[in-house]
Scaffold this motif. Structure first.
Motif, PDB file in Angstrom:
ATOM      1  N   HIS A  56       1.404 -67.505  38.005  1.00  0.00           N
ATOM      2  CA  HIS A  56       1.159 -66.136  37.552  1.00  0.00           C
ATOM      3  C   HIS A  56       1.498 -65.157  38.677  1.00  0.00           C
ATOM      4  O   HIS A  56       1.238 -65.443  39.842  1.00  0.00           O
ATOM      5  CB  HIS A  56      -0.306 -65.959  37.155  1.00  0.00           C
ATOM      6  CG  HIS A  56      -0.727 -66.855  36.032  1.00  0.00           C
ATOM      7  ND1 HIS A  56      -0.333 -66.645  34.729  1.00  0.00           N
ATOM      8  CD2 HIS A  56      -1.495 -67.972  36.024  1.00  0.00           C
ATOM      9  CE1 HIS A  56      -0.841 -67.587  33.961  1.00  0.00           C
ATOM     10  NE2 HIS A  56      -1.548 -68.424  34.730  1.00  0.00           N
ATOM     11  N   PRO A  57       2.048 -64.006  38.324  1.00  0.00           N
ATOM     12  CA  PRO A  57       2.278 -62.985  39.353  1.00  0.00           C
ATOM     13  C   PRO A  57       0.962 -62.602  40.025  1.00  0.00           C
ATOM     14  O   PRO A  57      -0.100 -62.648  39.403  1.00  0.00           O
ATOM     15  CB  PRO A  57       2.845 -61.801  38.568  1.00  0.00           C
ATOM     16  CG  PRO A  57       3.375 -62.388  37.313  1.00  0.00           C
ATOM     17  CD  PRO A  57       2.500 -63.566  37.005  1.00  0.00           C
ATOM     18  N   LYS A  58       1.043 -62.237  41.285  1.00  0.00           N
ATOM     19  CA  LYS A  58      -0.149 -61.805  41.998  1.00  0.00           C
ATOM     20  C   LYS A  58       0.237 -60.706  42.980  1.00  0.00           C
ATOM     21  O   LYS A  58       1.411 -60.508  43.276  1.00  0.00           O
ATOM     22  CB  LYS A  58      -0.828 -62.963  42.723  1.00  0.00           C
ATOM     23  CG  LYS A  58       0.039 -63.687  43.710  1.00  0.00           C
ATOM     24  CD  LYS A  58      -0.692 -64.912  44.260  1.00  0.00           C
ATOM     25  CE  LYS A  58       0.199 -65.785  45.081  1.00  0.00           C
ATOM     26  NZ  LYS A  58       1.161 -66.569  44.361  1.00  0.00           N
ATOM     27  N   ILE A  59      -0.761 -59.997  43.450  1.00  0.00           N
ATOM     28  CA  ILE A  59      -0.536 -58.945  44.427  1.00  0.00           C
ATOM     29  C   ILE A  59      -0.764 -59.521  45.816  1.00  0.00           C
ATOM     30  O   ILE A  59      -1.786 -60.164  46.070  1.00  0.00           O
ATOM     31  CB  ILE A  59      -1.469 -57.745  44.180  1.00  0.00           C
ATOM     32  CG1 ILE A  59      -1.154 -57.130  42.822  1.00  0.00           C
ATOM     33  CG2 ILE A  59      -1.334 -56.722  45.295  1.00  0.00           C
ATOM     34  CD1 ILE A  59      -2.120 -56.049  42.388  1.00  0.00           C
ATOM     35  N   VAL A  60       0.220 -59.302  46.697  1.00  0.00           N
ATOM     36  CA  VAL A  60       0.131 -59.765  48.079  1.00  0.00           C
ATOM     37  C   VAL A  60       0.108 -58.537  48.981  1.00  0.00           C
ATOM     38  O   VAL A  60       0.936 -57.637  48.827  1.00  0.00           O
ATOM     39  CB  VAL A  60       1.334 -60.668  48.441  1.00  0.00           C
ATOM     40  CG1 VAL A  60       1.272 -61.089  49.899  1.00  0.00           C
ATOM     41  CG2 VAL A  60       1.382 -61.879  47.529  1.00  0.00           C
ATOM     42  N   ALA A  61      -0.833 -58.493  49.905  1.00  0.00           N
ATOM     43  CA  ALA A  61      -0.927 -57.378  50.852  1.00  0.00           C
ATOM     44  C   ALA A  61      -0.307 -57.793  52.179  1.00  0.00           C
ATOM     45  O   ALA A  61      -0.661 -58.822  52.748  1.00  0.00           O
ATOM     46  CB  ALA A  61      -2.384 -56.985  51.055  1.00  0.00           C
TER      47      ALA A  61
END
Length: 75
Positions: free
Chosen positions: A14-19
């Protein structure tokens, strides 16, 4: 301080947000420049999306030493 947040492609499920922390982005760019011996006489063709980690890295490299970036037209 601060971070740059990027939405991943989801290649692992699944797409995810990476900081990405700002200081790490600058360090990575500096190390890339040093390893590849880049300077303002170099031109880099970015064939990946601007949101891809590779393209982000070369944008930061360009900001540090003035590399000429080329983003081909789609299609």
């Amino acid at each position: 301080r601060g971070s740059l947040c990027v939405l991943t492609s989801g290649s692992t499920g699944h797409p995810k947000i990476v900081a990405y922390k700002w200081n790490r982005l600058w360090i990575q760019a500096y190390e890339t420049i040093k390893r590849l011996n880049w300077d303002s006489s170099h031109e880099v063709i970015c064939t990946s999306s601007i949101g891809h980690a590779y393209s982000l890295n070369v944008v930061f490299c360009a900001a540090l030493v003035g590399i000429h970036l080329v983003f081909p037209s789609p299609g």
